[in-house]
Design an enzyme around this catalytic site. Structure first.
Site, PDB file in Angstrom:
ATOM      1  CG  HIS A  20      -7.416   3.041  -1.192  1.00 35.60           C
ATOM      2  ND1 HIS A  20      -7.351   1.995  -0.286  1.00 35.60           N
ATOM      3  CD2 HIS A  20      -6.201   3.641  -1.152  1.00 35.60           C
ATOM      4  CE1 HIS A  20      -6.147   1.988   0.277  1.00 35.60           C
ATOM      5  NE2 HIS A  20      -5.448   2.979  -0.235  1.00 35.60           N
ATOM      6  CG  ASP A 123      -9.800   0.890   1.826  1.00 32.39           C
ATOM      7  OD1 ASP A 123      -8.926   1.014   2.709  1.00 32.39           O
ATOM      8  OD2 ASP A 123      -9.527   0.829   0.616  1.00 32.39           O
ATOM      9  CB  ALA A 351      -0.647  10.754 -16.697  1.00 25.37           C
ATOM     10  CD  GLN A 353       0.185   4.574 -14.014  1.00 18.98           C
ATOM     11  OE1 GLN A 353       0.817   5.549 -13.636  1.00 18.98           O
ATOM     12  NE2 GLN A 353      -0.055   3.550 -13.222  1.00 18.98           N
ATOM     13  CG  HIS A 368       4.466   5.043  -6.439  1.00 21.82           C
ATOM     14  ND1 HIS A 368       3.913   4.765  -7.662  1.00 21.82           N
ATOM     15  CD2 HIS A 368       3.421   5.093  -5.575  1.00 21.82           C
ATOM     16  CE1 HIS A 368       2.603   4.659  -7.553  1.00 21.82           C
ATOM     17  NE2 HIS A 368       2.268   4.848  -6.296  1.00 21.82           N
ATOM     18  CG  ASN A 372      -4.284   0.655  -7.731  1.00 21.46           C
ATOM     19  OD1 ASN A 372      -4.814  -0.429  -7.531  1.00 21.46           O
ATOM     20  ND2 ASN A 372      -4.646   1.749  -7.080  1.00 21.46           N
ATOM     21  CD  GLU A 376      -3.160   1.054 -13.383  1.00 20.15           C
ATOM     22  OE1 GLU A 376      -2.312   1.958 -13.561  1.00 20.15           O
ATOM     23  OE2 GLU A 376      -4.222   1.232 -12.757  1.00 20.15           O
ATOM     24  CB  ALA A 391       1.908   2.410   1.399  1.00 19.41           C
ATOM     25  CD  GLU A 392       1.212  -1.680  -0.685  1.00 21.82           C
ATOM     26  OE1 GLU A 392       0.690  -1.898  -1.783  1.00 21.82           O
ATOM     27  OE2 GLU A 392       1.074  -0.593  -0.091  1.00 21.82           O
ATOM     28  CD  GLN A 393       4.644   3.376  -2.286  1.00 26.45           C
ATOM     29  OE1 GLN A 393       5.713   3.988  -2.281  1.00 26.45           O
ATOM     30  NE2 GLN A 393       3.477   4.002  -2.275  1.00 26.45           N
TER      31      GLN A 393
END
Length: 487
Positions: A20, A123, A351, A353, A368, A372, A376, A391-393
């Site tokens: 976040h 947030d 890392a 990313q 996952h 974000n 990306e 979460a909302e994955q």
């Protein structure tokens, strides 16, 4: 108008978790690049993350300031020194962490009263922020940290409750009224949809929704071309005020900006680039599960075995093992290091990313499904193997694999607060998904689709693009609000 825009002041308060804080800094940077004065509220430990990046923005540095509040960890029952979610010993501490952030309301209100900004961006996990801003007639914008698709899915679940129809948790059900057919099971839903009665999860979820209803609107880290049907549905059908301004990570242009985002990288960027440069285009699979997912030793062993058997080349970010005290050598297959020498680059920790995904050698991304990471991946033009955890994955997975058709599911079935509590995905399923994402006509079609989305993403943030223009609209609206308020 230019002078008036430069006088705008926006205060940002991100949830204290890297997933976040990092996009919030990028958003603050976008506002600052348009002449808006920005202030980011944070805590002493987390301030270092922001300062490191801000130092790499010499032109914008005068426009971005930090307001640092002590974090009341001990008052909320957390270990002393815990200031972000990744530092928490377990996700069981989430409730205490939420309580600690709520204890920042008083100093936050004192800040709002003293500087009286033109807008307060807070947030979603700070639902009290809407009322705090309203005390001083300051418009509050919500940052959810996800995209339009998952926001629409969440609202449809809440409004129509299609998940209450199935007899069992693994029976599929369809979500009504959405632009595409979306099928889920109760096992894939967050606890606020599965739990009966009032729980900590449902109470927070309800407060977030009530806060959103009373807020000025929503900032979305997305671009219109990626999920246009759901941007329209969210705004026109659900009646939400929202502005899409992403992908916000694209504001990081040079190597220093890409490598200095978030925590200190566990690998030197030159070492990383040297290894990637030694590989052919689209030949490397990048594996990373974000900053909070920690798999069990048994699951890590299955991943390593799949990499070993596949014969492919990998960059594997190992964030840690959920079985405390278990070291890497204890779950790695015997002889793994010798057999994969030169083929696998293992990064133990954080890392860079964006830097890795943007390299031409990377041809696939095992993720996952954090928002974000998905953005990306899209911005780099890399197809994905999806492995949602919480979460909302699981919602995001549907967007990637079914709506956009730029990824393949590895076969994760159950939402869980900790990755160690999920069912083991075996090595055969992992190896199969990796090979499918790299080889054959299906892989080629996915790669072509995601390359087209990459081009759209970059155009969206350029002057005249959809996200650039929506940010302009928002800033102009806030400027008008400021002028009306000052009369």
């Amino acid at each position: 108008m230019g002078a008036e825009l430069r006088q705008l002041h926006v205060v940002f308060f991100p949830f204290l978790a890297y997933g976040h804080m990092i996009p919030t800094l990028d958003i603050a940077r976008l506002f600052a690049s348009r002449g808006v004065r920005t202030t980011i509220v944070t805590t002493p430990v987390n301030a270092q993350t922001f300062l490191k990046s801000i130092l790499n923005m010499p032109k914008l540095r005068p426009s971005i300031t930090l307001e640092v509040f002590p974090f009341p960890a001990k008052d909320a029952g957390l270990p002393d020194g815990v200031e972000n979610l990744e530092q928490a010993v377990s996700l069981d501490m989430f409730g205490q962490f939420i309580e600690a952030t709520e204890r920042l309301r008083h100093p936050l209100e004192l800040l709002l009263e003293s500087c009286h900004p033109d807008c307060f961006v807070a947030d979603m996990f700070l639902p009290w922020a809407t009322d705090a801003a309203a005390k001083f007639n300051i418009p509050r914008l919500i940052f959810h940290g996800t995209g339009f698709f998952s926001l629409c899915v969440s609202d449809v679940l809440r409004l129509y409750e299609p998940h209450l129809t199935p007899f069992s948790d693994d029976e599929p059900f369809s979500l009504p009224y959405l632009p595409h057919e979306v099928i889920l099971t109760r096992m894939q839903l967050p606890p606020e949809y599965r739990e009966s009665g009032e729980t900590d999860s449902t109470r927070l979820f309800n407060r977030v929704k009530e806060s959103e209803d009373k807020s000025y609107g929503v900032i979305v880290n997305s671009f219109y071309e990626l999920e246009s049907a759901y941007a329209d549905y969210y705004k026109k059908v659900l009646g939400r005020r929202a502005w899409h301004i992403g992908p916000v990570s694209l504001c990081n242009g040079n190597m220093e900006e890409k490598t200095q985002r978030g925590k200190e990288a566990a690998v030197d960027e030159h070492t990383c680039l040297e290894w990637l440069n030694s590989n052919k285009a689209n030949s490397v699979v990048y594996i990373c599960f974000g900053s909070t997912v920690k798999f069990s030793a048994a699951q890590l062993h299955e991943i390593a075995s799949a990499l070993d058997a596949s014969g492919q080349r990998f960059v594997w970010v190992v964030g840690g093992c959920s079985d405390n005290g278990i070291e890497h050598h204890q779950w790695m297959p015997q002889g793994f290091g010798k057999r994969t020498a030169g083929k696998v680059l293992i990064i133990k920790g954080w890392a860079p990313q964006v830097l890795i995904l943007g390299h031409e050698a990377v041809g696939a991304f095992v993720t996952h499904c954090g928002w974000n990471s998905i953005l990306e991946g899209v911005s780099a033009g890399v197809p994905m193997v999806t492995w949602p955890v919480f979460a909302e994955q699981f919602f995001n997975e549907k967007l990637v694999t079914e709506v956009l058709a730029i990824g393949l599911p590895v076969g994760a079935k159950k939402w869980t607060e900790t990755a160690s509590g999920s069912a083991i995905v075996n090595r055969e399923a992992i190896e199969k998904a990796v090979k499918r994402i790299l080889e054959g006509e299906e892989a080629k079609e996915m790669r072509n689709r995601v390359k087209q989305l990459k081009e759209m993403a970059w155009r969206a943030v350029e002057k005249g693009g959809s996200s650039y223009s929506d940010l302009s609209v928002l800033i102009e609206e806030l400027s008008s609000y400021h002028l009306l308020r000052s009369k």
